[in-house]
Motif scaffolding. Structure first.
Motif, PDB file in Angstrom:
ATOM      1  N   PRO A  42     -74.944 108.110-113.348  1.00 18.76           N
ATOM      2  CA  PRO A  42     -73.928 108.258-111.891  1.00 18.76           C
ATOM      3  C   PRO A  42     -73.404 109.640-111.595  1.00 18.76           C
ATOM      4  O   PRO A  42     -72.872 110.058-110.745  1.00 18.76           O
ATOM      5  CB  PRO A  42     -72.395 107.693-112.785  1.00 18.76           C
ATOM      6  CG  PRO A  42     -72.932 106.572-113.862  1.00 18.76           C
ATOM      7  CD  PRO A  42     -74.132 107.409-114.056  1.00 18.76           C
ATOM      8  N   ASN A  43     -73.573 110.162-112.724  1.00 21.97           N
ATOM      9  CA  ASN A  43     -73.075 111.644-111.967  1.00 21.97           C
ATOM     10  C   ASN A  43     -74.315 112.603-110.730  1.00 21.97           C
ATOM     11  O   ASN A  43     -73.607 113.300-110.298  1.00 21.97           O
ATOM     12  CB  ASN A  43     -72.121 112.550-112.817  1.00 21.97           C
ATOM     13  CG  ASN A  43     -71.645 112.073-114.231  1.00 21.97           C
ATOM     14  OD1 ASN A  43     -72.107 111.747-115.047  1.00 21.97           O
ATOM     15  ND2 ASN A  43     -70.467 112.345-113.347  1.00 21.97           N
ATOM     16  N   LEU A  44     -75.154 112.158-110.941  1.00 22.12           N
ATOM     17  CA  LEU A  44     -76.167 112.566-109.543  1.00 22.12           C
ATOM     18  C   LEU A  44     -76.814 112.049-108.186  1.00 22.12           C
ATOM     19  O   LEU A  44     -77.092 112.443-107.332  1.00 22.12           O
ATOM     20  CB  LEU A  44     -77.030 112.903-110.663  1.00 22.12           C
ATOM     21  CG  LEU A  44     -77.021 114.284-111.806  1.00 22.12           C
ATOM     22  CD1 LEU A  44     -78.175 114.492-112.777  1.00 22.12           C
ATOM     23  CD2 LEU A  44     -76.474 115.447-111.477  1.00 22.12           C
ATOM     24  N   ALA A  45     -76.487 110.620-109.049  1.00 21.10           N
ATOM     25  CA  ALA A  45     -77.437 109.290-107.941  1.00 21.10           C
ATOM     26  C   ALA A  45     -77.388 108.226-108.523  1.00 21.10           C
ATOM     27  O   ALA A  45     -76.058 107.442-109.292  1.00 21.10           O
ATOM     28  CB  ALA A  45     -78.848 109.864-108.001  1.00 21.10           C
ATOM     29  N   GLY A  46     -77.818 107.229-107.421  1.00 22.06           N
ATOM     30  CA  GLY A  46     -77.264 106.028-107.104  1.00 22.06           C
ATOM     31  C   GLY A  46     -77.810 105.563-108.284  1.00 22.06           C
ATOM     32  O   GLY A  46     -78.723 105.868-108.718  1.00 22.06           O
ATOM     33  N   LYS A  47     -78.024 104.077-108.569  1.00 22.58           N
ATOM     34  CA  LYS A  47     -79.140 103.492-109.069  1.00 22.58           C
ATOM     35  C   LYS A  47     -80.064 102.937-108.614  1.00 22.58           C
ATOM     36  O   LYS A  47     -80.106 102.925-106.944  1.00 22.58           O
ATOM     37  CB  LYS A  47     -78.346 101.502-109.724  1.00 22.58           C
ATOM     38  CG  LYS A  47     -77.377 101.948-110.267  1.00 22.58           C
ATOM     39  CD  LYS A  47     -76.552 100.308-110.355  1.00 22.58           C
ATOM     40  CE  LYS A  47     -75.959  99.912-110.990  1.00 22.58           C
ATOM     41  NZ  LYS A  47     -75.192  99.356-111.131  1.00 22.58           N
ATOM     42  N   MET A  48     -81.272 103.027-108.834  1.00 19.63           N
ATOM     43  CA  MET A  48     -82.914 102.712-108.525  1.00 19.63           C
ATOM     44  C   MET A  48     -83.273 102.059-109.738  1.00 19.63           C
ATOM     45  O   MET A  48     -83.646 102.189-110.774  1.00 19.63           O
ATOM     46  CB  MET A  48     -83.846 104.093-108.125  1.00 19.63           C
ATOM     47  CG  MET A  48     -85.203 103.419-107.507  1.00 19.63           C
ATOM     48  SD  MET A  48     -84.901 102.873-106.333  1.00 19.63           S
ATOM     49  CE  MET A  48     -84.371 104.121-104.677  1.00 19.63           C
ATOM     50  N   ASP A  49     -84.160 100.877-109.483  1.00 23.72           N
ATOM     51  CA  ASP A  49     -84.949 100.492-110.176  1.00 23.72           C
ATOM     52  C   ASP A  49     -86.364 100.428-110.533  1.00 23.72           C
ATOM     53  O   ASP A  49     -87.264 101.169-110.322  1.00 23.72           O
ATOM     54  CB  ASP A  49     -84.918  98.435-110.122  1.00 23.72           C
ATOM     55  CG  ASP A  49     -84.090  97.458-109.790  1.00 23.72           C
ATOM     56  OD1 ASP A  49     -83.067  98.530-110.106  1.00 23.72           O
ATOM     57  OD2 ASP A  49     -84.158  96.298-109.147  1.00 23.72           O
ATOM     58  N   ALA A  50     -86.169 100.796-111.981  1.00 26.96           N
ATOM     59  CA  ALA A  50     -87.908 100.531-112.375  1.00 26.96           C
ATOM     60  C   ALA A  50     -88.378  99.471-112.241  1.00 26.96           C
ATOM     61  O   ALA A  50     -87.783  98.557-113.616  1.00 26.96           O
ATOM     62  CB  ALA A  50     -87.866 101.424-113.682  1.00 26.96           C
ATOM     63  N   MET A  51     -89.781  98.956-111.900  1.00 23.82           N
ATOM     64  CA  MET A  51     -90.350  98.034-111.802  1.00 23.82           C
ATOM     65  C   MET A  51     -91.487  97.646-112.448  1.00 23.82           C
ATOM     66  O   MET A  51     -92.623  98.635-112.282  1.00 23.82           O
ATOM     67  CB  MET A  51     -90.158  96.865-110.265  1.00 23.82           C
ATOM     68  CG  MET A  51     -88.525  96.816-109.934  1.00 23.82           C
ATOM     69  SD  MET A  51     -89.533  96.059-108.362  1.00 23.82           S
ATOM     70  CE  MET A  51     -88.056  96.371-107.651  1.00 23.82           C
ATOM     71  N   PRO A  52     -92.433  96.374-113.200  1.00 22.33           N
ATOM     72  CA  PRO A  52     -94.046  96.806-113.569  1.00 22.33           C
ATOM     73  C   PRO A  52     -93.966  96.587-112.497  1.00 22.33           C
ATOM     74  O   PRO A  52     -94.212  95.882-111.143  1.00 22.33           O
ATOM     75  CB  PRO A  52     -93.932  95.616-114.392  1.00 22.33           C
ATOM     76  CG  PRO A  52     -91.820  95.104-114.464  1.00 22.33           C
ATOM     77  CD  PRO A  52     -91.308  95.594-113.638  1.00 22.33           C
ATOM     78  N   GLY A  53     -95.205  97.708-111.896  1.00 23.18           N
ATOM     79  CA  GLY A  53     -96.761  97.942-111.561  1.00 23.18           C
ATOM     80  C   GLY A  53     -96.180  97.719-109.922  1.00 23.18           C
ATOM     81  O   GLY A  53     -96.580  97.812-108.264  1.00 23.18           O
TER      82      GLY A  53
END
Ligand code: HEC
Ligand SMILES: [Cu+2]
Length: 318
Positions: free
Chosen positions: A153-164
């Motif tokens: 949170p202090n550095l950036a927004g969320k990003m999903d890590a997804m298989p494939g």
């Protein structure tokens, strides 16, 4: 309760980098805007309730509905949408990352690979991402099992890590510091113990750290350490963990964290325990007590002496 939100640790309202600053900015605009609109609605409600009927200014109902229920929300929401889309563009921008790091979500820890494309120079660590201060760092996010979400949170927004799939996120820290992050998408039993730390360091410290990580683990020099390595070899540890230097294999993917320079990490088990000799012993003996359901088996049959030797070997000290 209110004060706990003010520490700034893992808080998107305490931005420490450009992307987080942009997000905090949008949040404040939305918060202040919503507060003003709430105030207006409350004043109107109180006016309708308490103003003497003969003194009220009459307004035609459909005029009020068209102005307050259609025109006003349409204008404010459109403005907000335009601003949001514009900020998203600014967030994505045109990144010129100096450094690319591969981060892979696993149930329930993060694998962190530096220079994955150059195996001879690359190395792997876990739950700890070191970056130099003031530069853009690109993270390539992967997953080995289910969908995780990478969030500092202090550095950036969320990003999903997804298989494939490989998702990209650019982070930058304006100053030195340690920023806690966490998986932000429920991913199974130990999702809550899937934290990590981003450590922003001055360039020279970062380069020294890189050089130290790149080197293979030194062969144990003490009697205790040698015994620890033997126990490590004889207890299936190597089925799941690589220690570069100990098994003659440079880089090989195993299902558990790379333990090459584990002594340099501040925490173990996804931020669950501080990294200390006692906690290493505790995790090895009772992994299922520390993190029930995790893919690290407990080793309750190791004696206190054997655990001491194992921990000494992993710490690389007598
Ligand atoms: C079946 C695979 C497997 C075996 C066998 C195994 N481990 Fe693990 N180990 C893991 C996994 C997976 C994790 C990550 C657990 C988590 O945080 O969710 C882990 C975590 C660890 C950690 C913490 C690493 C970190 O940076 O968080 C240490 C230390 C460790 N194991 C030591 C050992 C030792 C010593 C042995 C042998 C006695 C051993 N492991 C055997 C799978 C295994
Ligand atoms: Cu998760």
């Amino acid at each position: 309760m209110l004060l706990t939100g003010c520490g700034g640790v893992q808080s998107s309202l305490a931005p420490k980098g450009p992307a987080a600053a942009e997000i905090a900015h949008i949040s404040w605009i939305m918060f202040v805007g919503a507060a003003l609109i709430l105030l207006l609605v409350m004043v109107l409600a109180l006016y309708a309730m308490y103003r003497a009927p003969d003194k009220r200014v009459p307004v035609a109902a459909n005029k009020l509905i068209v102005a307050g229920g259609v025109a006003f929300p349409a204008i404010t929401l459109t403005a907000l949408l335009v601003y949001g889309v514009w900020s998203m563009g600014a967030l994505r921008g045109d990144p010129q990352p100096e450094l690319t790091i591969d981060v892979t979500g696993n149930q329930w820890w993060w694998e962190v690979q530096y220079q994955r494309d150059v195996p001879s120079a690359g190395f792997t660590t876990a739950n700890e991402i070191r970056i130099p201060v003031g530069v853009q760092v690109q993270l390539r996010l992967h997953s080995n099992d289910v969908i995780h979400s990478f969030w500092v949170p202090n550095l950036a927004g969320k990003m999903d890590a997804m298989p494939g799939r490989v998702n990209s996120l650019v982070i930058q820290a304006d100053n030195e510091g340690v920023f806690r992050g966490q998986c932000a998408e429920f991913c199974g039993a130990q999702h809550a113990r899937m934290a990590f730390f981003v450590i922003a360091q001055p360039r020279d410290e970062f380069d020294a750290w890189m050089a130290q990580q790149r080197a293979p683990a030194a062969a144990p020099t003490s009697e205790l350490g040698r015994r620890g390595l033997e126990i490590f070899r004889n207890n299936r540890c190597m089925e799941c963990h690589a220690v570069r230097g100990a098994d003659g294999i440079a880089v090989k993917t195993r299902p558990g964290p790379d333990l090459t320079h584990i002594a340099s990490r501040t925490h173990i088990a996804g931020g669950t325990l501080k990294n200390s000799r006692d906690n290493l012993k505790r995790l090895i003996a009772d992994s299922q007590g520390v993190k029930p359901g995790s893919h690290m088996p407990s080793f309750p049959d190791l004696s206190a002496d054997e655990l001491e030797a194992l921990a000494a070997y992993l710490e690389g000290s007598p």
